[in-house]
Design a protein around this motif. Structure first.
Motif, PDB file in Angstrom:
ATOM      1  N   SER A  57     -64.170 -87.115 -38.140  1.00  0.00           N
ATOM      2  CA  SER A  57     -62.937 -87.156 -37.363  1.00  0.00           C
ATOM      3  C   SER A  57     -62.741 -85.860 -36.592  1.00  0.00           C
ATOM      4  CB  SER A  57     -61.745 -87.416 -38.293  1.00  0.00           C
ATOM      5  OG  SER A  57     -60.548 -87.414 -37.568  1.00  0.00           O
ATOM      6  N   ALA A  58     -63.023 -84.744 -37.235  1.00  0.00           N
ATOM      7  CA  ALA A  58     -62.865 -83.447 -36.568  1.00  0.00           C
ATOM      8  C   ALA A  58     -63.866 -83.308 -35.432  1.00  0.00           C
ATOM      9  CB  ALA A  58     -63.032 -82.315 -37.575  1.00  0.00           C
ATOM     10  N   ALA A  59     -65.102 -83.740 -35.662  1.00  0.00           N
ATOM     11  CA  ALA A  59     -66.119 -83.669 -34.602  1.00  0.00           C
ATOM     12  C   ALA A  59     -65.739 -84.578 -33.445  1.00  0.00           C
ATOM     13  CB  ALA A  59     -67.479 -84.053 -35.159  1.00  0.00           C
ATOM     14  N   GLY A  60     -65.247 -85.756 -33.758  1.00  0.00           N
ATOM     15  CA  GLY A  60     -64.819 -86.679 -32.704  1.00  0.00           C
ATOM     16  C   GLY A  60     -63.658 -86.114 -31.913  1.00  0.00           C
ATOM     17  N   ALA A  61     -62.740 -85.462 -32.610  1.00  0.00           N
ATOM     18  CA  ALA A  61     -61.597 -84.858 -31.930  1.00  0.00           C
ATOM     19  C   ALA A  61     -62.052 -83.722 -31.022  1.00  0.00           C
ATOM     20  CB  ALA A  61     -60.582 -84.351 -32.948  1.00  0.00           C
ATOM     21  N   MET A  62     -63.038 -82.942 -31.476  1.00  0.00           N
ATOM     22  CA  MET A  62     -63.549 -81.841 -30.652  1.00  0.00           C
ATOM     23  C   MET A  62     -64.260 -82.376 -29.415  1.00  0.00           C
ATOM     24  SD  MET A  62     -64.772 -79.077 -33.547  1.00  0.00           S
ATOM     25  CE  MET A  62     -66.090 -78.547 -32.528  1.00  0.00           C
ATOM     26  N   LYS A  63     -65.055 -83.444 -29.582  1.00  0.00           N
ATOM     27  CA  LYS A  63     -65.745 -84.051 -28.441  1.00  0.00           C
ATOM     28  C   LYS A  63     -64.726 -84.593 -27.441  1.00  0.00           C
ATOM     29  CE  LYS A  63     -70.015 -85.540 -30.685  1.00  0.00           C
ATOM     30  NZ  LYS A  63     -70.805 -86.712 -31.076  1.00  0.00           N
ATOM     31  N   GLU A  64     -63.699 -85.250 -27.973  1.00  0.00           N
ATOM     32  CA  GLU A  64     -62.669 -85.806 -27.095  1.00  0.00           C
ATOM     33  C   GLU A  64     -61.946 -84.699 -26.337  1.00  0.00           C
ATOM     34  OE1 GLU A  64     -58.579 -88.498 -27.244  1.00  0.00           O
ATOM     35  OE2 GLU A  64     -59.593 -87.973 -29.110  1.00  0.00           O
ATOM     36  N   LYS A  65     -61.630 -83.617 -27.039  1.00  0.00           N
ATOM     37  CA  LYS A  65     -60.918 -82.502 -26.410  1.00  0.00           C
ATOM     38  C   LYS A  65     -61.766 -81.871 -25.302  1.00  0.00           C
ATOM     39  CE  LYS A  65     -58.247 -78.407 -27.575  1.00  0.00           C
ATOM     40  NZ  LYS A  65     -57.766 -77.537 -28.647  1.00  0.00           N
ATOM     41  N   ALA A  66     -63.063 -81.686 -25.561  1.00  0.00           N
ATOM     42  CA  ALA A  66     -63.961 -81.113 -24.555  1.00  0.00           C
ATOM     43  C   ALA A  66     -64.098 -82.048 -23.356  1.00  0.00           C
ATOM     44  CB  ALA A  66     -65.324 -80.832 -25.166  1.00  0.00           C
ATOM     45  N   SER A  67     -64.224 -83.336 -23.618  1.00  0.00           N
ATOM     46  CA  SER A  67     -64.338 -84.307 -22.530  1.00  0.00           C
ATOM     47  C   SER A  67     -63.054 -84.361 -21.713  1.00  0.00           C
ATOM     48  CB  SER A  67     -64.668 -85.692 -23.089  1.00  0.00           C
ATOM     49  OG  SER A  67     -65.937 -85.680 -23.687  1.00  0.00           O
ATOM     50  N   ASN A  68     -61.931 -84.274 -22.379  1.00  0.00           N
ATOM     51  CA  ASN A  68     -60.648 -84.277 -21.666  1.00  0.00           C
ATOM     52  C   ASN A  68     -60.494 -83.029 -20.804  1.00  0.00           C
ATOM     53  OD1 ASN A  68     -59.964 -86.719 -22.786  1.00  0.00           O
ATOM     54  ND2 ASN A  68     -58.590 -85.869 -24.313  1.00  0.00           N
ATOM     55  N   ALA A  69     -60.956 -81.884 -21.319  1.00  0.00           N
ATOM     56  CA  ALA A  69     -60.893 -80.644 -20.531  1.00  0.00           C
ATOM     57  C   ALA A  69     -61.778 -80.762 -19.295  1.00  0.00           C
ATOM     58  CB  ALA A  69     -61.306 -79.455 -21.380  1.00  0.00           C
ATOM     59  N   ALA A  70     -62.949 -81.366 -19.457  1.00  0.00           N
ATOM     60  CA  ALA A  70     -63.847 -81.558 -18.315  1.00  0.00           C
ATOM     61  C   ALA A  70     -63.227 -82.501 -17.290  1.00  0.00           C
ATOM     62  CB  ALA A  70     -65.192 -82.099 -18.789  1.00  0.00           C
ATOM     63  N   ALA A  71     -62.599 -83.559 -17.752  1.00  0.00           N
ATOM     64  CA  ALA A  71     -61.952 -84.504 -16.842  1.00  0.00           C
ATOM     65  C   ALA A  71     -60.803 -83.830 -16.099  1.00  0.00           C
ATOM     66  CB  ALA A  71     -61.439 -85.718 -17.615  1.00  0.00           C
TER      67      ALA A  71
END
Length: 134
Positions: free
Chosen positions: A6-20
């Motif tokens: 869950s933490a890894a998924g949240a980090m991936k989502e956060k990074a992808s959102n920052a890129a978007a």
């Protein structure tokens, strides 16, 4: 282990959102610069108004693209959390070209076409859900 996923998924989502968000900011900046250029070269007020409208359309599109990417990122994380990392999410909600994915969503996993909707394997471990390992 589930908390780690869950933490890894949240980090991936956060990074992808920052890129978007950064991508949307760049598109908005480009739209503003293009509008200024067009307004400077315009010969009448109607052309200036058209340049402003074009800028507003581009800015709206950039914001919509950002929000769609964030929704996709959330869906990918949610699908991965509920299926143990083997989730699939649709890339495009409407018809049109299938089997096409955005390069920023990753480079591993298979692109599969099912029922007219392109889906992307969000398991970044390198195996597909059918176990083929491709």
């Amino acid at each position: 282990m589930q908390a780690g996923r869950s933490a890894a998924g949240a980090m991936k989502e956060k990074a992808s959102n920052a890129a978007a968000s950064a991508r949307a900011g760049m598109e908005k900046t480009k739209a503003t610069a293009e509008e200024k250029k067009e307004r400077m070269t315009a010969h009448n007020p109607m052309e200036k108004d058209m340049a402003t409208e074009k800028k507003e359309e581009k800015m709206t599109k950039a914001e919509m693209d950002k929000q769609m990417a964030q929704e996709h990122n959330a869906a990918a994380r949610q699908a991965g959390a509920t299926t143990g990392g083997q989730g699939r999410v649709p890339l495009h909600s409407t018809g049109g070209a299938t089997g096409i994915h955005h390069p920023s969503y990753g480079t591993t996993g298979a692109t599969v076409t099912t029922g007219g909707t392109a889906t992307r394997d969000v398991n970044y471990g390198g195996t597909t859900t059918d176990g083929s390992g491709i």
